[in-house]
Write an enzyme that holds these catalytic residues in place. Sequence first.
Site, short mmCIF file in Angstrom:
data_model
loop_
_atom_site.label_atom_id
_atom_site.label_comp_id
_atom_site.label_asym_id
_atom_site.label_seq_id
_atom_site.Cartn_x
_atom_site.Cartn_y
_atom_site.Cartn_z
N HIS A 39 27.16 -54.24 17.08
CA HIS A 39 27.01 -52.79 17.19
C HIS A 39 25.73 -52.44 17.95
O HIS A 39 24.63 -52.72 17.47
CB HIS A 39 26.97 -52.21 15.77
CG HIS A 39 26.89 -50.73 15.71
ND1 HIS A 39 25.80 -50.07 15.20
CD2 HIS A 39 27.75 -49.78 16.11
CE1 HIS A 39 26.01 -48.77 15.26
NE2 HIS A 39 27.20 -48.56 15.81
N ARG A 40 25.89 -51.89 19.13
CA ARG A 40 24.77 -51.59 20.04
C ARG A 40 24.01 -52.88 20.39
O ARG A 40 22.80 -52.87 20.58
CB ARG A 40 23.83 -50.54 19.45
CG ARG A 40 24.55 -49.32 18.88
CD ARG A 40 23.60 -48.25 18.37
NE ARG A 40 24.31 -47.27 17.55
CZ ARG A 40 23.76 -46.26 16.92
NH1 ARG A 40 22.45 -46.05 17.02
NH2 ARG A 40 24.48 -45.42 16.19
N GLU A 66 28.98 -54.07 21.88
CA GLU A 66 29.41 -52.68 21.96
C GLU A 66 28.57 -51.88 22.95
O GLU A 66 27.35 -52.08 23.02
CB GLU A 66 29.28 -52.01 20.58
CG GLU A 66 29.98 -50.67 20.54
CD GLU A 66 29.29 -49.61 19.69
OE1 GLU A 66 28.14 -49.79 19.27
OE2 GLU A 66 29.93 -48.57 19.48
N ASP A 68 27.96 -47.75 24.01
CA ASP A 68 28.22 -46.32 23.93
C ASP A 68 27.93 -45.75 25.31
O ASP A 68 26.85 -45.99 25.87
CB ASP A 68 27.27 -45.65 22.91
CG ASP A 68 27.57 -46.07 21.48
OD1 ASP A 68 28.74 -46.06 21.09
OD2 ASP A 68 26.61 -46.40 20.76
N HIS A 81 23.35 -44.44 23.08
CA HIS A 81 24.09 -43.83 21.98
C HIS A 81 24.03 -42.31 22.01
O HIS A 81 25.05 -41.63 21.93
CB HIS A 81 23.58 -44.34 20.63
CG HIS A 81 24.29 -43.71 19.48
ND1 HIS A 81 23.86 -42.54 18.89
CD2 HIS A 81 25.43 -44.04 18.83
CE1 HIS A 81 24.70 -42.20 17.92
NE2 HIS A 81 25.66 -43.09 17.87
N GLU A 146 32.66 -47.39 24.12
CA GLU A 146 32.99 -46.08 23.53
C GLU A 146 32.75 -44.94 24.52
O GLU A 146 31.65 -44.82 25.08
CB GLU A 146 32.13 -45.85 22.27
CG GLU A 146 32.43 -44.49 21.63
CD GLU A 146 31.68 -44.23 20.34
OE1 GLU A 146 31.07 -45.16 19.78
OE2 GLU A 146 31.70 -43.06 19.89
N GLN A 182 37.07 -47.47 22.79
CA GLN A 182 37.07 -46.75 21.51
C GLN A 182 36.55 -45.33 21.73
O GLN A 182 35.75 -45.08 22.64
CB GLN A 182 36.15 -47.48 20.52
CG GLN A 182 34.81 -47.77 21.15
CD GLN A 182 33.68 -48.13 20.19
OE1 GLN A 182 33.73 -47.78 19.02
NE2 GLN A 182 32.66 -48.79 20.70
O1 G3P Z 1 31.70 -47.14 17.59
C1 G3P Z 1 31.65 -47.47 16.25
C2 G3P Z 1 30.44 -46.85 15.73
O2 G3P Z 1 29.43 -47.23 16.61
C3 G3P Z 1 30.57 -45.36 15.72
O3 G3P Z 1 29.39 -44.77 15.39
O4 G3P Z 1 27.59 -43.29 16.06
O5 G3P Z 1 27.21 -45.74 16.01
O6 G3P Z 1 28.62 -44.75 17.79
P1 G3P Z 1 28.15 -44.65 16.36
CA CA Z 2 29.61 -46.57 18.93
#
Ligand code: G3P
Ligand code: CA
Length: 287
Positions: A39-40, A66, A68, A81, A146, A182
Amino acid sequence: MEARSLCMGVAAPLLLVLLLPLAPGSHWSAAAQTTVIAHRGASGYAPEHTLLAYDMAVRMGADYIEQDLQMTSDGVLVVMHDADLDRTARGPSRHCTGPVGEKTYEDILNCEVSSWRGEDLEALERVPTLDSVLTRYGSSTRYYIETKQPEHAPGMEEALLELLGRHDLVPSSPDDRTVLVQSFSSESLRKMHGLEPRLPLIQLIGASQMPDDIDAGMRDVASYAIGVGPTQRLVTPQFMSAAKRHGLLVHPYTVNAEGDMRRLIELGVDGMFTNFPDRLMSLRSPN
Ligand code: G3P
Ligand code: CA
């Protein structure tokens, strides 16, 4: 007696199979299949969405890193993000505060995104473009991208698709899961699906987005996506049954505590987003 033995002979293995998902320790076999989504990047250890965080995640063996996405005023897809630069960017305020969508890419080149956590780092990290991430890692990892606030960035989906095409990352077969796209926005995902139906999509589900009728909601999602990414507390046995009835993958976010990882594995999720990919990796290979 013979009939009874036969009956017991069939029933015993059947009973075992039925009990297996609940048996102590059975989550190890499910854990082995769990997809690890950094995540990130490995953002529990390094500033989020930096090459440093992605390098660490790839070294740890995460299945996906991941990204964003935000889009600059001149149409460059960058990885960040927040819609605003303020939380993570540092540099001249005219370039490094306010909405990303109001800056050119050249503005953003003046900002660094690693010092905000106060760590002592050897080098400062710039805001990566998606192009630079895909170029750097090539086929050494997979990408979980994302579309962030796409309603404020018209053309984001087309720009993403064009970039994936340039990197030869548009899937040629339905089994190709090198890139997952996503979004919390079903409009954005439906648009992607219309533009390129081969691209595998994941519908994110925030705490306030849970449909009243879970089954109908999952059926709808299955018409354009291959899975759902719920916030972890939405994942219940009922949620899992509905998702599985419609053949959807379940990838909850953002799961950092080992106890939560174990609970979700026992519930049968297919993978999860975590800031600590090594923790989930070690559950996957406990020895
Ligand atoms: O993309 C999954 C999760 O990352 C969603 O929340 O705010 O961290 O992008 P956020
Ligand atoms: Ca995300």
